[in-house]
Design a protein around this motif. Sequence first.
Motif, mmCIF file in Angstrom:
data_model
loop_
_atom_site.group_PDB
_atom_site.id
_atom_site.type_symbol
_atom_site.label_atom_id
_atom_site.label_comp_id
_atom_site.label_asym_id
_atom_site.label_seq_id
_atom_site.Cartn_x
_atom_site.Cartn_y
_atom_site.Cartn_z
ATOM 1 N N THR A 53 0.819 -1.204 0.000
ATOM 2 C CA THR A 53 0.000 0.000 0.000
ATOM 3 C C THR A 53 0.856 1.259 0.000
ATOM 4 O O THR A 53 1.958 1.292 0.570
ATOM 5 C CB THR A 53 -0.932 0.026 1.222
ATOM 6 N N LYS A 54 0.345 2.287 -0.652
ATOM 7 C CA LYS A 54 1.022 3.584 -0.683
ATOM 8 C C LYS A 54 0.387 4.563 0.294
ATOM 9 O O LYS A 54 0.792 5.712 0.384
ATOM 10 C CB LYS A 54 0.991 4.141 -2.097
ATOM 11 N N ARG A 60 -3.320 3.611 7.151
ATOM 12 C CA ARG A 60 -2.511 2.614 6.457
ATOM 13 C C ARG A 60 -3.000 1.181 6.712
ATOM 14 O O ARG A 60 -3.186 0.403 5.779
ATOM 15 C CB ARG A 60 -1.046 2.742 6.852
ATOM 16 N N THR A 61 -3.200 0.832 7.990
ATOM 17 C CA THR A 61 -3.582 -0.544 8.302
ATOM 18 C C THR A 61 -4.913 -0.894 7.660
ATOM 19 O O THR A 61 -5.050 -1.958 7.033
ATOM 20 C CB THR A 61 -3.659 -0.760 9.823
ATOM 21 N N ALA A 66 -8.254 -3.720 3.836
ATOM 22 C CA ALA A 66 -9.359 -3.613 2.883
ATOM 23 C C ALA A 66 -8.927 -4.081 1.496
ATOM 24 O O ALA A 66 -9.708 -4.730 0.777
ATOM 25 C CB ALA A 66 -9.860 -2.170 2.830
ATOM 26 N N GLU A 67 -7.702 -3.788 1.109
ATOM 27 C CA GLU A 67 -7.195 -4.241 -0.190
ATOM 28 C C GLU A 67 -7.134 -5.767 -0.226
ATOM 29 O O GLU A 67 -7.552 -6.392 -1.213
ATOM 30 C CB GLU A 67 -5.821 -3.644 -0.462
ATOM 31 N N ARG A 68 -6.638 -6.369 0.833
ATOM 32 C CA ARG A 68 -6.604 -7.834 0.881
ATOM 33 C C ARG A 68 -8.033 -8.388 0.876
ATOM 34 O O ARG A 68 -8.318 -9.391 0.204
ATOM 35 C CB ARG A 68 -5.838 -8.322 2.114
ATOM 36 N N GLY A 69 -8.913 -7.743 1.619
ATOM 37 C CA GLY A 69 -10.299 -8.193 1.647
ATOM 38 C C GLY A 69 -10.947 -8.129 0.278
ATOM 39 O O GLY A 69 -11.710 -9.030 -0.105
ATOM 40 N N TRP A 70 -10.650 -7.089 -0.491
ATOM 41 C CA TRP A 70 -11.210 -6.961 -1.830
ATOM 42 C C TRP A 70 -10.648 -8.024 -2.765
ATOM 43 O O TRP A 70 -11.388 -8.618 -3.560
ATOM 44 C CB TRP A 70 -10.934 -5.566 -2.372
ATOM 45 N N ALA A 145 -6.721 3.200 15.462
ATOM 46 C CA ALA A 145 -6.829 3.157 14.001
ATOM 47 C C ALA A 145 -6.577 1.746 13.469
ATOM 48 O O ALA A 145 -7.212 1.323 12.499
ATOM 49 C CB ALA A 145 -5.843 4.146 13.377
ATOM 50 N N ARG A 146 -5.674 1.014 14.112
ATOM 51 C CA ARG A 146 -5.355 -0.337 13.648
ATOM 52 C C ARG A 146 -6.444 -1.355 13.997
ATOM 53 O O ARG A 146 -6.373 -2.503 13.575
ATOM 54 C CB ARG A 146 -4.022 -0.799 14.244
#
Length: 405
Positions: A53-54, A60-61, A66-70, A145-146
């Motif tokens: 992730t950028k 960030r977390t 969410a990217e992995r979930g998608w 946040a995490r």
Amino acid sequence: MKILFVHQNFPGQFPHLAPALAARGHQVMAMTDEKNQRPPPVQVVKYASPPETKVAGLGRTYAEMAERGWLAARGARALRDRHGYAPDLIVGHSGWGETLFLREIWPEAKLLVYAELMYRTRGQDVGFDSEFSPGTDEGRVSTIARSAHLIQGLVQADAGLAPTRYQADSFPPELRRKLTVIHDGIDTGIVRPNPEATLTLPGGRTLRAGDEVLSYVSRSLEPYRGFHVFMRALPAVLAARPQAQVVLVGGDGVSYGAKPKDAETWKARMLAEVGDRLDLSRVHFLGRVPYPTYLSPLQVARAHCYLTYPFVLSWSLTEAMAAGKLIVASDTEPVRELIRDGENGRLVGFFDREALEAALIRGLAGDPDAARLGEAARRTIVEGYDLKRVCLPRLVAWVENFGNV
């Protein structure tokens, strides 16, 4: 039932549960990260690994999860659209975000999550060790946040599973009600006392059960597992016990927390601090080893040291107990769930180095209560955490119960 396991490092916490369900006639499959090379006990399909992730800062977390979930959801969609697959039940680990969007692909499926731990700003790892983890406002905000994906994962689930009461109780009461506590289980037929056990060290020396050996095990050698405390105790222990051998199992990376700021690894950091006061010919770093090799130090050792922040409990503690060892452990909340001082082990304050030194020296010298404590430690695991007699039947019944709702 059609049961789908979802875990980026499958089998992860499910090496026994997945094949046990398959053996009972269920159609069991698993979905995992394409980079996972671990041998699976059931059929697997793989989803694309997420890119780095950028996103920076507090988001960030969640962005990573969410990217992995998608990507997991896209893999699930392919199963649905191309192969007509529709599970009755999904069992996934909520820690990496893989379950976040599966309900959108299979809204009729029951969703069960392995809820390993909820991060908390107080009373847990944050601020526990002021040397490496100061309890600052920034640290607490980062912890909140995490936690977002963990909360979302359990809110969406029909139910959750936690391996210990301590880990279940890390979740807030409104979510805790969804959790059932069942440990992953220890195969006490394999992990047991072995008076014939041996361990051959890299230099060729062979250690045998009964030798004056102190063992320490952690996935990574780092402060979360008290590595710094253990290393600082070693000079006094080795000076008092000139025949003692110390065996450490664990990688040089970081599993929890951060890398040291002034060294490449925590091992290098602590050797720079105490190495000149150690006879390093008696301190053996084995790194990460195959499971049979990992068991050897536990079976050979005269005493085993386990230290941890208030955090996820390590399998190594339960396995050292199953091996019938004299356990010297930190008096922290997750440990107290299994160890009772003077009944089935020795507890010392995490930061009380003198007490740790004294307990380890006594254990290596031949603690007169060692046999009694070791037998009680094993009995604790056999009676409450045995894989085949206790935990696996409960896990199977827990999963199957949701197929009958």
